[in-house]
Scaffold this motif. Sequence first.
Motif, PDB file in Angstrom:
ATOM      1  N   PHE A 196       0.828  -1.206   0.000  1.00 49.41           N
ATOM      2  CA  PHE A 196       0.000   0.000   0.000  1.00 49.41           C
ATOM      3  C   PHE A 196       0.867   1.263   0.000  1.00 49.41           C
ATOM      4  N   ARG A 197       2.003   1.220   0.727  1.00 48.93           N
ATOM      5  CA  ARG A 197       2.869   2.377   0.748  1.00 48.93           C
ATOM      6  C   ARG A 197       3.437   2.652  -0.651  1.00 48.93           C
ATOM      7  N   GLN A 198       3.861   1.577  -1.315  1.00 49.36           N
ATOM      8  CA  GLN A 198       4.396   1.754  -2.662  1.00 49.36           C
ATOM      9  C   GLN A 198       3.326   2.285  -3.605  1.00 49.36           C
ATOM     10  N   ALA A 199       2.095   1.767  -3.449  1.00 53.36           N
ATOM     11  CA  ALA A 199       0.995   2.253  -4.290  1.00 53.36           C
ATOM     12  C   ALA A 199       0.733   3.735  -4.043  1.00 53.36           C
ATOM     13  N   GLN A 200       0.830   4.159  -2.785  1.00 52.90           N
ATOM     14  CA  GLN A 200       0.645   5.582  -2.471  1.00 52.90           C
ATOM     15  C   GLN A 200       1.723   6.427  -3.135  1.00 52.90           C
ATOM     16  N   GLN A 201       2.973   5.975  -3.039  1.00 51.15           N
ATOM     17  CA  GLN A 201       4.058   6.729  -3.645  1.00 51.15           C
ATOM     18  C   GLN A 201       3.903   6.815  -5.164  1.00 51.15           C
ATOM     19  N   ASP A 202       3.344   5.741  -5.750  1.00 50.33           N
ATOM     20  CA  ASP A 202       3.111   5.727  -7.197  1.00 50.33           C
ATOM     21  C   ASP A 202       1.786   6.386  -7.583  1.00 50.33           C
ATOM     22  N   LYS A 203       1.021   6.825  -6.567  1.00 49.42           N
ATOM     23  CA  LYS A 203      -0.302   7.424  -6.767  1.00 49.42           C
ATOM     24  C   LYS A 203      -1.229   6.476  -7.528  1.00 49.42           C
ATOM     25  N   VAL A 204      -1.186   5.227  -7.083  1.00 50.77           N
ATOM     26  CA  VAL A 204      -2.020   4.171  -7.684  1.00 50.77           C
ATOM     27  C   VAL A 204      -3.050   3.724  -6.665  1.00 50.77           C
ATOM     28  N   GLY A 208      10.706  -7.834   1.920  1.00 49.00           N
ATOM     29  CA  GLY A 208      11.011  -6.616   2.647  1.00 49.00           C
ATOM     30  C   GLY A 208      11.676  -6.924   3.969  1.00 49.00           C
ATOM     31  N   ALA A 209      12.113  -5.868   4.650  1.00 51.84           N
ATOM     32  CA  ALA A 209      12.760  -6.015   5.951  1.00 51.84           C
ATOM     33  C   ALA A 209      12.402  -4.841   6.833  1.00 51.84           C
ATOM     34  N   MET A 210      12.134  -5.131   8.092  1.00 48.39           N
ATOM     35  CA  MET A 210      11.952  -4.090   9.098  1.00 48.39           C
ATOM     36  C   MET A 210      13.138  -4.201  10.040  1.00 48.39           C
ATOM     37  N   MET A 211      13.906  -3.115  10.131  1.00 47.01           N
ATOM     38  CA  MET A 211      15.191  -3.149  10.817  1.00 47.01           C
ATOM     39  C   MET A 211      15.194  -2.178  11.999  1.00 47.01           C
ATOM     40  N   ASP A 212      15.494  -2.700  13.187  1.00 49.81           N
ATOM     41  CA  ASP A 212      15.628  -1.846  14.356  1.00 49.81           C
ATOM     42  C   ASP A 212      17.059  -1.831  14.886  1.00 49.81           C
ATOM     43  N   VAL A 213      17.886  -2.785  14.409  1.00 45.04           N
ATOM     44  CA  VAL A 213      19.272  -2.885  14.882  1.00 45.04           C
ATOM     45  C   VAL A 213      20.195  -3.028  13.673  1.00 45.04           C
ATOM     46  N   HIS A 257      16.330   2.338   0.891  1.00 44.49           N
ATOM     47  CA  HIS A 257      15.865   1.170   0.140  1.00 44.49           C
ATOM     48  C   HIS A 257      14.335   1.088   0.197  1.00 44.49           C
ATOM     49  N   PRO A 258      13.678   0.915  -0.949  1.00 43.88           N
ATOM     50  CA  PRO A 258      12.211   0.928  -0.956  1.00 43.88           C
ATOM     51  C   PRO A 258      11.560  -0.246  -0.227  1.00 43.88           C
ATOM     52  N   LYS A 259      12.330  -1.281   0.070  1.00 45.48           N
ATOM     53  CA  LYS A 259      11.764  -2.448   0.752  1.00 45.48           C
ATOM     54  C   LYS A 259      12.160  -2.522   2.228  1.00 45.48           C
ATOM     55  N   VAL A 260      12.769  -1.468   2.741  1.00 50.95           N
ATOM     56  CA  VAL A 260      13.288  -1.489   4.103  1.00 50.95           C
ATOM     57  C   VAL A 260      12.639  -0.404   4.945  1.00 50.95           C
ATOM     58  N   TRP A 261      12.290  -0.750   6.183  1.00 48.82           N
ATOM     59  CA  TRP A 261      11.767   0.192   7.171  1.00 48.82           C
ATOM     60  C   TRP A 261      12.768   0.256   8.313  1.00 48.82           C
ATOM     61  N   VAL A 262      13.226   1.463   8.637  1.00 48.14           N
ATOM     62  CA  VAL A 262      14.275   1.663   9.631  1.00 48.14           C
ATOM     63  C   VAL A 262      13.703   2.332  10.868  1.00 48.14           C
ATOM     64  N   THR A 263      14.004   1.758  12.045  1.00 44.93           N
ATOM     65  CA  THR A 263      13.732   2.428  13.322  1.00 44.93           C
ATOM     66  C   THR A 263      15.039   2.437  14.120  1.00 44.93           C
TER      67      THR A 263
END
Length: 297
Positions: free
Chosen positions: A113-121, A245-250, A265-271
């Motif tokens: 959904f995030r990618q679709a939002q960025q692509d305005k799709v 994808g990957a969610m990375m906290d460390v 990276h479009p497939k990575v979420w960083v905290t």
Amino acid sequence: MNIVFHSGAFDLQEWRQAAQTISPALQLLAPEEIAIEEIDVLLIWRPTLTDWTQARNLKLVIGLGAGIDGLIRQLRLPAGTPVERMRDAGMRQAMSEYATYAVLHFQRNFDQFRQAQQDKVWLPHSPYYRANRDTRVGVLGLGSLGGTVAQHLSQLGYSTSGWSRSGKSLAGVATFAGETALNEFLRQCDILINMLPHNAATEGFLSLNRLSRLPQGAAVVCLSRGAVTNENALLEHLDNGHLRGAMMDVFQQEPLPATHPLWNHPKVWVTPHQSAPTQIEPALREVMDILRERGLD
């Protein structure tokens, strides 16, 4: 009882204020407020001072976090000084919350959904909905925090498994143990949550080869220590499409350098290493319990 608090990450005044609400007898001292030879107990985390060899009266060191392997390697202590870590300090609840969020992120297709939002799709057909029972979550490492995360997800109805070096038994969790069972464990993880501690045996444990054993389209969530994951290998599998994808906290280096490819990276979420921060009041109550158990109260 002279208790010294030393941390490059935590604010002494915050901890002092919380300590006074718990017990007026719980007095926390800064290192400069007492001669090093008179210290009885050391509360420490991310220290700027690491040489405590002159603390000849030191009876106990308590690391104010979940993992203390790195802390022990940093510190120079009088021979035989025992070192303990926090057993909970609110971290179990916080880590379970983060893990649940990460699982939902990929289970409910929020990455798409995030990618679709960025692509305005506006997606004409929502991606496939997957129920909890049909989402296979694997927890790599079943220590205090890892075991808690695995059982929490199982109680939410997820198909939950866990791997550890030695055998563990956890209600509602299919457990795997040892190197011979690792492949079987990895092959059935739609979402892999890394909870392994960092030590000589786990350095770079999530390698190119091991990540390749995950199912096509799997996601990875890294919550324990950054050195456990080979970041270049992870990026390669994200780029070649094997991993979703990957969610990375460390991370291997913290703070994460501004030039690191994980940031963009479009497939990575960083905290920023916030999956399970130490909670001050629960930590101090646990410190008091540890002192009582050791006859130091």
